[in-house]
Design an enzyme around this catalytic site. Structure first.
Site, PDB file in Angstrom:
ATOM      1  N   TYR A 144       0.763  -1.297   0.142  1.00 27.10           N
ATOM      2  CA  TYR A 144       0.016   0.004  -0.228  1.00 27.10           C
ATOM      3  C   TYR A 144       0.937   1.370  -0.068  1.00 27.10           C
ATOM      4  O   TYR A 144       1.863   1.410   0.775  1.00 27.10           O
ATOM      5  CB  TYR A 144      -1.022   0.016   1.317  1.00 27.10           C
ATOM      6  CG  TYR A 144      -1.837   1.187   1.347  1.00 27.10           C
ATOM      7  CD1 TYR A 144      -2.923   1.428   0.413  1.00 27.10           C
ATOM      8  CD2 TYR A 144      -1.659   2.127   2.398  1.00 27.10           C
ATOM      9  CE1 TYR A 144      -3.581   2.680   0.723  1.00 27.10           C
ATOM     10  CE2 TYR A 144      -2.283   3.413   2.600  1.00 27.10           C
ATOM     11  CZ  TYR A 144      -3.422   3.453   1.827  1.00 27.10           C
ATOM     12  OH  TYR A 144      -4.235   4.308   1.726  1.00 27.10           O
ATOM     13  N   ASP A 246       9.169   2.979   0.414  1.00 31.59           N
ATOM     14  CA  ASP A 246       8.166   3.644   1.098  1.00 31.59           C
ATOM     15  C   ASP A 246       8.204   3.204   2.431  1.00 31.59           C
ATOM     16  O   ASP A 246       7.596   2.194   2.968  1.00 31.59           O
ATOM     17  CB  ASP A 246       6.697   3.247   0.536  1.00 31.59           C
ATOM     18  CG  ASP A 246       5.505   3.779   1.263  1.00 31.59           C
ATOM     19  OD1 ASP A 246       5.830   4.468   2.369  1.00 31.59           O
ATOM     20  OD2 ASP A 246       4.442   3.756   0.551  1.00 31.59           O
ATOM     21  N   LYS A 274       4.235   9.197   9.056  1.00 29.48           N
ATOM     22  CA  LYS A 274       3.644   8.710  10.441  1.00 29.48           C
ATOM     23  C   LYS A 274       4.403   9.100  11.681  1.00 29.48           C
ATOM     24  O   LYS A 274       4.494  10.087  12.204  1.00 29.48           O
ATOM     25  CB  LYS A 274       3.427   7.202  10.373  1.00 29.48           C
ATOM     26  CG  LYS A 274       2.378   6.782   9.315  1.00 29.48           C
ATOM     27  CD  LYS A 274       1.678   5.419   9.374  1.00 29.48           C
ATOM     28  CE  LYS A 274       0.844   4.889   8.466  1.00 29.48           C
ATOM     29  NZ  LYS A 274      -0.470   4.826   8.615  1.00 29.48           N
TER      30      LYS A 274
HETATM   31  C1  LIG Z   1       3.279   2.166   3.541  1.00 29.07           C
HETATM   32  C2  LIG Z   1       2.276   3.381   3.561  1.00 29.07           C
HETATM   33  N1  LIG Z   1       2.503   4.044   2.361  1.00 29.07           N
HETATM   34  C3  LIG Z   1       1.753   5.309   2.315  1.00 29.07           C
HETATM   35  C4  LIG Z   1       0.816   5.542   3.280  1.00 29.07           C
HETATM   36  C5  LIG Z   1      -0.202   6.658   3.034  1.00 29.07           C
HETATM   37  O1  LIG Z   1       0.073   7.779   4.079  1.00 29.07           O
HETATM   38  P1  LIG Z   1      -1.015   8.742   4.360  1.00 29.07           P
HETATM   39  O2  LIG Z   1      -2.331   7.953   5.061  1.00 29.07           O
HETATM   40  O3  LIG Z   1      -0.490   9.322   5.712  1.00 29.07           O
HETATM   41  O4  LIG Z   1      -1.543   9.362   3.281  1.00 29.07           O
HETATM   42  C6  LIG Z   1       0.571   4.499   4.194  1.00 29.07           C
HETATM   43  C7  LIG Z   1      -0.583   4.736   5.105  1.00 29.07           C
HETATM   44  O5  LIG Z   1      -1.043   3.798   6.042  1.00 29.07           O
HETATM   45  C8  LIG Z   1       1.481   3.431   4.382  1.00 29.07           C
HETATM   46  O6  LIG Z   1       0.931   2.470   5.166  1.00 29.07           O
END
Ligand SMILES: Cc1ncc(COP(=O)(O)O)c(C=O)c1O
Length: 440
Positions: A144, A246, A274
């Site tokens: 994700y 990521d 986060k």
């Molecule tokens: C691995 C990863 N990338 C990107 C995101 C997206 O971040 P945001 O919810 O702050 O837009 C998340 C959200 O849980 C994530 O777990």
């Protein structure tokens, strides 16, 4: 059973004015009860509006490495908010935070800030396409990368719609995708280097970036095979493809330098979010001066009204300052508590005759309800008993334990041995409960 009278009243009122009653899809209730309505939170605990207390392993979906309302973060934010809440101009705190990120993160020579993970992913992919002059991005099935269109594919696809396991096809995560959105995307299976090599051969000269969660945390918690990670690094370097980690979950959570430090493989570009600001909305892209040059020179657009918001930066300076000062000493107790939690759940499951598999390096723990010996890729994750995993989450909520509904547990420095004891006692009660044993 919990008394949820006020929560139910609020939920009913919410559904009249908030679509679906919640502000993000992940907050929809996965149980028959209303979603959690929090009154306040402190340390490793939160309290709902009905006065029920929970040990919190959701931690805002990961950001709260230091737990709720850590005094240093609260003090830093209060100090800043009295000096102005948003400037849309430069200030000293953003330089301090950028310095901390560049010190801590192996791939970081230059950064740019955004507010949330999804927009930082968006920036990283744009930068990679511009830097390479190529149009496509390869992502892995089950990973994700936020909810924006170019990557909202093949996160949790139904295996019977997703094509062969070694050659998955893009499956949209939502209706409403623009025409041709899937054309810019190539999907590959996780932890399968030969399949990846073959897919890259088929798309030679087309792929701008390979993006991955260095530890897959959104479909179970799956570690990369060391040879897979090394192989991806070598192959992307050879083909001039930008390797993007990521690290929105793993950053500042697995280790001071994130997944790239923990696994010892350095990407070209990384995305953080986060945990970097102790619960405030901050994200960034980080990479070498070379890769960041198009943004530095103003050739690739990057913007945002709230970028490097000073209140958020005050929180980040406090959080990253503590990480920088304490280094790995901060993480070892987190890993140890995580191992105790996972081991304790597995032990109680064995004693109760429940099929459970636990995984994760400690600051993150995954509990699968399955008799599989291991879960190594998305297709194996899709085969675990997700209804039963949800059932465990729901039963534990009734026992005052809040975990992510898909079986993920986040640890913070605020969790102590009493929390773990209390959690394991709750797990034992649930496993012994005939109603839970009877299943969903
Ligand atoms: C691995 C990863 N990338 C990107 C995101 C997206 O971040 P945001 O919810 O702050 O837009 C998340 C959200 O849980 C994530 O777990």
């Amino acid at each position: 059973m919990r008394n949820l009278t006020e929560s139910a009243r609020l939920y009913e009122a919410a559904r009249k004015v908030i679509a679906g009653g919640v502000s993000s899809d992940i907050r929809r209730s996965t149980t028959a009860a209303p979603p959690l309505y929090v009154d306040h939170a402190r340390g490793s605990h939160l309290w709902d509006v009905d006065g029920n207390e929970y040990v919190d392993y959701v931690l805002g979906q990961g950001p709260l490495l230091f737990g709720h309302s850590h005094p240093r973060i609260v003090e830093a934010v209060n100090r800043q908010v009295a000096r102005g809440q948003t400037y849309s101009a430069q200030h000293a705190l953003e330089v301090e935070v950028a310095d901390l990120v560049c010190d801590l993160v192996p791939c970081a020579e230059l950064v740019r800030f955004n507010s949330v993970g999804s927009e930082a992913v968006h920036a990283a992919l744009r930068l990679a396409r511009a830097a390479t002059g190529r149009g496509k991005v390869l992502k892995f099935e089950g990973h994700y990368h936020g909810w924006y269109d170019p990557v909202a594919f093949s996160v949790h696809p139904a295996p019977d719609e997703a094509g062969p396991a070694d050659r998955p096809r893009p499956v949209p995560s939502t209706p409403g995708q623009p025409v041709g959105a899937a054309d810019g995307l190539v999907i590959a299976p996780w932890n399968n280097l030969p399949a990846l090599e073959r897919i890259l051969d088929e798309h030679a000269g087309e792929i701008a970036a390979v993006i991955m969660e260095p530890l897959l945390c959104n479909s179970g918690c799956i570690e990369p095979h060391p040879e897979f990670l090394r192989g991806v690094r070598e192959r992307t370097r050879r083909d001039g493809i930008v390797l993007i980690f990521d690290e929105v979950i793993t950053g500042f959570r697995l280790a001071p330098g994130g997944g790239q430090q923990w696994f010892g493989v350095v990407p070209d570009l990384a995305v953080f979010g986060k945990a970097m600001a102790g619960g405030f909305p901050l994200s960034c892209i980080a990479g070498s001066a070379e890769i960041m040059r198009p943004i530095a020179e103003g050739k690739v657009a990057h913007a945002g009204t709230f970028n490097s918001n000073p209140v958020v930066m005050a929180a980040a300076a406090a959080a990253l300052g503590m990480i920088s000062k304490e280094g790995d000493a901060l993480y070892e107790p987190l890993r140890e508590r995580g191992r105790r939690l996972a081991g304790g759940i597995a032990e109680r499951a064995r004693a109760a005759g429940v099929d459970v598999l636990t995984a994760g390096p400690g600051p993150i723990v995954q509990v699968y309800l399955t008799n599989r010996p291991a879960v190594d890729d998305y297709r194996e994750y899709a085969a675990v008993d997700r209804a039963r995993t949800l059932g465990l989450h729901a039963a534990l909520l009734d026992q005052g334990i809040n975990s992510v509904s898909r079986g993920l547990w986040f640890l913070s420095t605020a969790h102590d041995d009493t929390d773990i004891d209390r959690t394991l006692a709750a797990v034992e009660r649930v496993f012994a409960d005939p109603a839970w044993q009877a299943g969903p």
